[in-house]
Design an enzyme around this catalytic site. Structure first.
Site, PDB file in Angstrom:
ATOM      1  N   ARG A   1      12.424  -3.765 -17.684  1.00  0.00           N
ATOM      2  CA  ARG A   1      12.161  -4.721 -18.753  1.00  0.00           C
ATOM      3  C   ARG A   1      11.694  -4.034 -20.032  1.00  0.00           C
ATOM      4  O   ARG A   1      11.822  -4.580 -21.116  1.00  0.00           O
ATOM      5  CB  ARG A   1      11.126  -5.723 -18.268  1.00  0.00           C
ATOM      6  CG  ARG A   1      11.516  -7.113 -18.690  1.00  0.00           C
ATOM      7  CD  ARG A   1      10.740  -8.148 -18.022  1.00  0.00           C
ATOM      8  NE  ARG A   1       9.361  -7.714 -17.794  1.00  0.00           N
ATOM      9  CZ  ARG A   1       8.425  -8.541 -17.375  1.00  0.00           C
ATOM     10  NH1 ARG A   1       8.708  -9.797 -17.159  1.00  0.00           N
ATOM     11  NH2 ARG A   1       7.207  -8.114 -17.167  1.00  0.00           N
TER      12      ARG A   1
ATOM     13  N   LYS B   1       9.015  -0.447   0.075  1.00  0.00           N
ATOM     14  CA  LYS B   1       7.989  -1.240   0.730  1.00  0.00           C
ATOM     15  C   LYS B   1       7.123  -1.886  -0.345  1.00  0.00           C
ATOM     16  O   LYS B   1       7.115  -1.381  -1.463  1.00  0.00           O
ATOM     17  CB  LYS B   1       7.176  -0.366   1.669  1.00  0.00           C
ATOM     18  CG  LYS B   1       6.098   0.483   0.969  1.00  0.00           C
ATOM     19  CD  LYS B   1       5.149   1.095   1.963  1.00  0.00           C
ATOM     20  CE  LYS B   1       3.824   1.355   1.321  1.00  0.00           C
ATOM     21  NZ  LYS B   1       2.829   2.013   2.078  1.00  0.00           N
TER      22      LYS B   1
ATOM     23  N   HIS C   1       9.207   6.399   3.391  1.00  0.00           N
ATOM     24  CA  HIS C   1       9.311   7.825   3.063  1.00  0.00           C
ATOM     25  C   HIS C   1       8.762   8.731   4.167  1.00  0.00           C
ATOM     26  O   HIS C   1       9.085   9.899   4.224  1.00  0.00           O
ATOM     27  CB  HIS C   1       8.689   8.140   1.699  1.00  0.00           C
ATOM     28  CG  HIS C   1       7.210   8.037   1.663  1.00  0.00           C
ATOM     29  ND1 HIS C   1       6.561   6.860   1.397  1.00  0.00           N
ATOM     30  CD2 HIS C   1       6.254   8.952   1.880  1.00  0.00           C
ATOM     31  CE1 HIS C   1       5.275   7.069   1.450  1.00  0.00           C
ATOM     32  NE2 HIS C   1       5.051   8.327   1.733  1.00  0.00           N
TER      33      HIS C   1
ATOM     34  N   LYS D   1      10.306  12.894   5.969  1.00  0.00           N
ATOM     35  CA  LYS D   1       9.578  14.166   6.042  1.00  0.00           C
ATOM     36  C   LYS D   1      10.291  15.135   6.984  1.00  0.00           C
ATOM     37  O   LYS D   1      10.775  14.742   8.042  1.00  0.00           O
ATOM     38  CB  LYS D   1       8.142  13.924   6.529  1.00  0.00           C
ATOM     39  CG  LYS D   1       7.267  13.277   5.469  1.00  0.00           C
ATOM     40  CD  LYS D   1       5.865  13.084   5.992  1.00  0.00           C
ATOM     41  CE  LYS D   1       4.993  12.401   4.964  1.00  0.00           C
ATOM     42  NZ  LYS D   1       4.613  13.291   3.868  1.00  0.00           N
TER      43      LYS D   1
ATOM     44  N   GLU E   1      -6.560   9.575   4.637  1.00  0.00           N
ATOM     45  CA  GLU E   1      -6.554   9.924   3.217  1.00  0.00           C
ATOM     46  C   GLU E   1      -7.995  10.091   2.760  1.00  0.00           C
ATOM     47  O   GLU E   1      -8.895   9.420   3.275  1.00  0.00           O
ATOM     48  CB  GLU E   1      -5.874   8.813   2.417  1.00  0.00           C
ATOM     49  CG  GLU E   1      -4.384   8.730   2.705  1.00  0.00           C
ATOM     50  CD  GLU E   1      -3.765   7.474   2.129  1.00  0.00           C
ATOM     51  OE1 GLU E   1      -3.869   7.279   0.917  1.00  0.00           O
ATOM     52  OE2 GLU E   1      -3.194   6.706   2.913  1.00  0.00           O
TER      53      GLU E   1
ATOM     54  N   ASP F   1      -0.362  -2.224   4.957  1.00  0.00           N
ATOM     55  CA  ASP F   1       0.063  -1.149   4.059  1.00  0.00           C
ATOM     56  C   ASP F   1       0.541   0.086   4.826  1.00  0.00           C
ATOM     57  O   ASP F   1       1.435   0.785   4.362  1.00  0.00           O
ATOM     58  CB  ASP F   1      -1.108  -0.773   3.135  1.00  0.00           C
ATOM     59  CG  ASP F   1      -0.691   0.200   2.047  1.00  0.00           C
ATOM     60  OD1 ASP F   1       0.331  -0.059   1.387  1.00  0.00           O
ATOM     61  OD2 ASP F   1      -1.368   1.230   1.861  1.00  0.00           O
TER      62      ASP F   1
ATOM     63  N   HIS G   1       4.618   2.755   8.353  1.00  0.00           N
ATOM     64  CA  HIS G   1       4.602   4.196   8.610  1.00  0.00           C
ATOM     65  C   HIS G   1       4.158   4.558  10.038  1.00  0.00           C
ATOM     66  O   HIS G   1       4.828   5.310  10.739  1.00  0.00           O
ATOM     67  CB  HIS G   1       3.675   4.911   7.627  1.00  0.00           C
ATOM     68  CG  HIS G   1       3.975   4.624   6.192  1.00  0.00           C
ATOM     69  ND1 HIS G   1       5.254   4.603   5.694  1.00  0.00           N
ATOM     70  CD2 HIS G   1       3.175   4.335   5.142  1.00  0.00           C
ATOM     71  CE1 HIS G   1       5.217   4.322   4.397  1.00  0.00           C
ATOM     72  NE2 HIS G   1       3.964   4.153   4.049  1.00  0.00           N
TER      73      HIS G   1
ATOM     74  N   LYS H   1      -8.727   5.136   4.315  1.00  0.00           N
ATOM     75  CA  LYS H   1      -8.949   5.789   3.030  1.00  0.00           C
ATOM     76  C   LYS H   1     -10.385   6.302   2.968  1.00  0.00           C
ATOM     77  O   LYS H   1     -11.234   5.868   3.729  1.00  0.00           O
ATOM     78  CB  LYS H   1      -8.694   4.785   1.911  1.00  0.00           C
ATOM     79  CG  LYS H   1      -7.253   4.311   1.918  1.00  0.00           C
ATOM     80  CD  LYS H   1      -6.862   3.672   0.620  1.00  0.00           C
ATOM     81  CE  LYS H   1      -5.386   3.354   0.607  1.00  0.00           C
ATOM     82  NZ  LYS H   1      -4.539   4.545   0.451  1.00  0.00           N
TER      83      LYS H   1
END
Ligand code: NAD
Length: 483
Positions: A51, A148, A178, A182, A216, A235, A240, A331
């Site tokens: 956009r 995703k 993704h 790997k 993470e 998520d 994953h 996280k």
């Protein structure tokens, strides 16, 4: 070892959302690296469509800057970069209106592969599919790539699948995860199915349990609004971690082709037991002196969304009955470290006596930060002093084993985008797989609503104590989270 790069035929790749974060950080740098590696030639075209009001020159500047910032490996070569930028075009386009569509149509060349990357919010997926059809771009030669999150539950995933299926055959739809791109994840299949050594042991008779960790160290900064609506289960786990679980647990496919592999993955998802509430632990990170808490970061002081989750998962089939899979992701944990650990059972009898201690083989597939595979074996500790045993790794680090070639290993996005162009769907999720994953995930998430809020955990820890208890009560322990 000679590296074999097989160039692909010239193609058109349209990136809807070409000015967005994902396009700038991942997709465009990945394309640039493949260009530099000689995999695509100067006949191919990359067309940004978003956009944002820009002309082709302005977009090329943006792409050049993005590659400078995120490209890695050779962005300093001005000539190479200019040649790449020459492939790039741009149209200002509205997914929900008519603006830009005739111009885009005019740029697409007949008779070659065209790929449309939907790097926009999922609420636009149906509109893009519809407009591609309306403007005559949804032909048999084209492919679409969708990012995703693919839905937030079974119902929304079904609606998305139906919206895409209206104009595209399943063989044209590439649902990207993704993690599957790997190098090590593919190596996992090579190790399992290319060697005689592992497969006979790959079952509950020999494997005590399996741990999958995706940790993470960063929080949710910048993605707070999205994340607070999703949480770690949606998520990370639904896509994953489940994909990793499928590859570890699946039966050997008859062939390494897209449907053979995806059929086997689907069977694993369908064999998963429902997860009892007692086998799930959720957590939320707390503040430190210098870093804000989860709730502060998402600007929702009553948030009951989990930034950490641990689950004990059981698979009801002949191969895995009795071998639990422990999954955890979160996280602000101690380190950024992801791995799959296959923990084998103890030898049935120790001829070395009690004092030799307890030793077991562990096959570790490391996904980040460094990819590699490690097999822990027990040997005699060198030197005098009798038969003392010690566990040492048989290390299959790519960097050491393959030398400079390991540096040339394409990253996940590079590989996956080239697979789209080549028409290879093996590493992409099929519609029925995604729906089956949501069908398993939905009741677990529904259980959260009756559950207490997530347990607080300290930044830099391994998650809440309750997650430690989840595995301790089975007489096992989590592996250390270490990069
Ligand atoms: P972003 O907000 O940075 O970019 C959105 C893009 O969509 C922009 O280019 C914008 O111009 C375009 N856009 C918005 N409305 C439009 C419309 N009506 N018509 C045409 N274009 C429009 O988003 P992002 O972070 O790049 O994410 C894109 C998609 O990828 C999302 O589905 C996201 O969930 C997914 N994703 C992103 C990441 C990431 O690291 N950023 C990772 C995984 C998945």
């Amino acid at each position: 070892m000679v590296s074999r790069i097989i160039p692909v035929d010239p193609f058109d790749l349209v990136i809807f959302g070409g000015t967005g974060d994902l396009a700038r950080r991942k997709i465009l740098p990945a394309l640039y690296r493949r260009f530099r590696a000689g995999q695509m030639d100067e006949q191919s075209r990359i067309i940004g469509a978003a956009r944002t009001e820009l002309d082709a020159r302005g977009y090329r500047e943006m792409v050049g800057e993005a590659i400078g910032e995120f490209g890695g490996g050779g962005a300093e070569d001005a000539r190479g970069l200019q040649e790449f930028l020459d492939l790039i075009d741009y149209v200002t386009l509205d997914a929900r209106g008519e603006t830009g569509w005739p111009e885009l149509r005019a740029l697409i060349r007949e008779g070659r592969v065209s790929a449309y990357y939907f790097s926009v919010a999922p609420r636009f997926f149906g509109d893009l599919a519809q407009q591609l059809h309306k403007y005559g771009m949804a032909d048999g030669n084209c492919r679409i790539v969708v990012e995703k999150p693919f839905g937030r539950d079974l119902e929304s995933a079904k609606l998305l699948n139906a919206a895409l299926a209206r104009h595209f055959d399943e063989s044209q739809i590439y649902r990207i995860d993704h993690y599957l791109g790997k190098e090590t994840v593919q190596n996992l299949m090579a190790v399992r199915f290319g060697n005689m050594l592992f497969e006979p042991l790959w079952n509950s008779q020999f494997v005590d349990h399996i741990q999958i960790t995706v940790a993470e160290s960063e929080g949710v900064a910048g993605r707070g609004e999205y994340y607070d609506r999703a949480g770690a289960m949606r998520d990370m786990v639904q896509n994953h971690l489940m994909q990793l679980l499928c590859l570890i647990a699946m039966e050997p496919p008859a062939k390494f082709d897209p449907d053979s592999v995806r059929d086997e993955k689907l069977k694993v998802i369908r064999a998963l037991d429902p997860v009892r509430p007692g086998n799930v632990v959720r957590g939320q990170y707390e503040a430190t002196e210098t870093r804000p808490s989860y709730r502060k970061q998402v600007e929702n002081r009553d948030s009951a969304t989990e930034s950490f989750i641990a689950l004990k998962v059981l698979i009801s089939n002949w191969r895995w009955a009795g071998t639990p899979f422990y999954l955890r992701t979160g996280k602000r944990l101690r380190d950024r470290a992801s791995e799959i650990a296959v923990v084998f059972k103890d030898a049935p009898h120790s001829i070395f006596g009690e004092e030799a201690g307890r030793h077991r083989n562990i096959l570790t597939i490391k996904l980040q930060p460094n990819e590699g595979i490690e097999l822990g074996v027990t040997i005699k500790e060198p030197g005098p002093g009798g038969m003392r045993l010690v566990d040492v790794p048989l290390d299959m680090s790519f960097a050491e084993a393959l030398g400079p070639e390991a540096d040339a290993v394409p990253d996940a996005y590079e590989r996956l985008i080239m697979d789209v162009i080549r028409g290879n769907q093996t590493l992409f999720m099929r519609g029925d797989e995604v729906e089956a994953a949501w069908a398993w995930t939905d009741p677990i998430i529904a259980g959260f609503e009756d559950d207490a809020p997530p347990h607080p955990y300290a930044t830099g820890s391994s998650g809440p104590d309750e997650a430690l208890a989840l595995i301790h009560r089975d007489g096992r322990r989590w592996r250390e989270i270490k990069a």
